[in-house]
Scaffold this active site. Structure first.
Site, PDB file in Angstrom:
ATOM      1  N   TYR A 128       0.871  -1.080  -0.074  1.00  0.00           N
ATOM      2  CA  TYR A 128      -0.005  -0.020  -0.051  1.00  0.00           C
ATOM      3  C   TYR A 128       1.021   1.114  -0.078  1.00  0.00           C
ATOM      4  CZ  TYR A 128      -3.687  -3.033   1.636  1.00  0.00           C
ATOM      5  OH  TYR A 128      -4.778  -3.890   1.596  1.00  0.00           O
ATOM      6  N   PRO A 173     -15.703  -4.158   2.677  1.00  0.00           N
ATOM      7  CA  PRO A 173     -17.396  -4.602   3.367  1.00  0.00           C
ATOM      8  C   PRO A 173     -18.131  -3.378   2.793  1.00  0.00           C
ATOM      9  CG  PRO A 173     -15.586  -3.280   5.011  1.00  0.00           C
ATOM     10  CD  PRO A 173     -14.907  -3.745   3.856  1.00  0.00           C
ATOM     11  N   LEU A 174     -17.858  -2.396   2.126  1.00  0.00           N
ATOM     12  CA  LEU A 174     -18.801  -1.422   1.692  1.00  0.00           C
ATOM     13  C   LEU A 174     -18.799  -1.397   0.032  1.00  0.00           C
ATOM     14  CD1 LEU A 174     -18.465   1.469   4.139  1.00  0.00           C
ATOM     15  CD2 LEU A 174     -20.157  -0.326   4.026  1.00  0.00           C
ATOM     16  N   GLY A 175     -18.248  -2.422  -0.627  1.00  0.00           N
ATOM     17  CA  GLY A 175     -18.173  -2.881  -1.910  1.00  0.00           C
ATOM     18  C   GLY A 175     -16.925  -2.515  -2.640  1.00  0.00           C
ATOM     19  N   LEU A 222     -24.160   2.688  -1.240  1.00  0.00           N
ATOM     20  CA  LEU A 222     -24.287   3.807  -0.591  1.00  0.00           C
ATOM     21  C   LEU A 222     -25.622   4.659  -1.118  1.00  0.00           C
ATOM     22  CD1 LEU A 222     -20.872   5.221  -1.201  1.00  0.00           C
ATOM     23  CD2 LEU A 222     -21.823   4.283   0.880  1.00  0.00           C
TER      24      LEU A 222
END
Length: 295
Positions: free
Chosen positions: A67, A216-218, A228
């Site tokens: 990262y 976890p949110l796409g 969202l």
């Protein structure tokens, strides 16, 4: 921050190898620049997010040396070193970044060991809580996979890591690995609209292994937009006093007690929103709505 602590504590804890951690952790990937490459948009805010995570009680941080590359680990060290005694830092190996930012395989056995050493040096620690072997090419579990596992077993025996995890795997990978060594966590794509790893989640739950859903949110832009802007999640959130993000995270927490969340963010406001998801309780009607239908 009593409101954060309340939701955080209500989410509970689960074992990550030898350590018990809170089920809401923090994924540090987004602290790097756009495309997970280069320096952060706001260096001071990145440090503040990390410090707020620890102040709120988070004791599980997910990272990787690629990262940035190196950027995120350096931010973690700058913000948090010397580290709290209860902090579990988990990284992953098997990839590196090219000069143009491309994610490239770095998954030969000797490269995996070098990847662990890069993490240790950048973070300025002697041992990682766990390291996930990330499968980069969807390869079937075979002799090459066995050799990769052997490298991580040697790293554990050398005291460089506490536990071995797997990422981006199939159920067959997990079963083959368990024939060789204990596995402390599995990190796969899984969220309310991308449920392809349901069989892996079920296997880890039956064996008491932590399941850590990444993105976890796409992951895809389409999936993230679906979460969202979901009318269903919005309506449920209005009923339960939460945002669509919080309902999506609360669904994961409610789905299985072995799920550990590592939602990532670049801002303290979004971090607070993620943490408060632990205070949302789903009733049977909401469970049926969200489990039988996508967002």
């Amino acid at each position: 921050m009593p409101d954060l602590v309340s939701g955080f504590e209500e989410a509970g804890t689960f074992a990550l190898g030898r350590r018990e951690v809170h089920r809401i952790g923090y994924g540090a990937m987004q602290l790097a620049g756009d495309g997970v490459f280069g320096p952060p948009r706001d260096h001071d805010e990145a440090l503040a997010v990390l410090r707020m995570a620890i102040a709120s009680g988070i004791d599980h941080i997910d990272t990787a040396h690629y990262y940035g590359p190196g950027t995120v680990n350096e931010l973690i060290r700058e913000a948090l070193h010397p580290y709290p005694a209860n902090l579990v830092i988990v990284s992953k190996v098997a990839a590196r970044r090219g000069d143009d930012g491309a994610v490239l395989p770095y998954d030969e056995p000797d490269q995996l060991l070098l990847g662990i050493e890069e993490n240790l040096e950048a973070l300025n620690i002697e041992r990682l809580g766990a390291v996930n072997l990330r499968i980069m090419d969807r390869a079937a579990p075979d002799a090459r996979f066995d050799a990769q596992l052997t490298a991580l077993i040697r790293a554990r025996e050398a005291g460089l890591i506490d536990g071995i995890g797997l990422s981006n795997i199939s159920r067959e990978h997990l079963l083959r690995a368990l024939d060789r060594t204990p596995i402390v966590c599995v990190q796969n794509l899984f969220n309310i609209v991308e449920r392809g790893s349901a069989d892996v989640l079920a296997e880890t739950a039956s064996r008491g292994i932590a399941f850590v859903p990444f993105c976890p949110l796409g992951m895809s832009r389409t999936a993230r937009r679906q979460i969202l802007t979901s009318p269903r999640l919005t309506e449920i959130g209005q009923r339960l006093g939460g945002t669509p993000i919080q309902i999506a995270l609360a669904w994961l927490l409610d789905l299985s007690p072995n799920i550990l969340l590592i939602p990532g963010t670049r801002t303290r406001a979004h971090l607070a929103e993620n943490i408060r998801s632990g205070g949302i309780t789903l009733d049977e009607q909401v469970r049926r709505e969200l489990t039988s239908h996508s967002a």
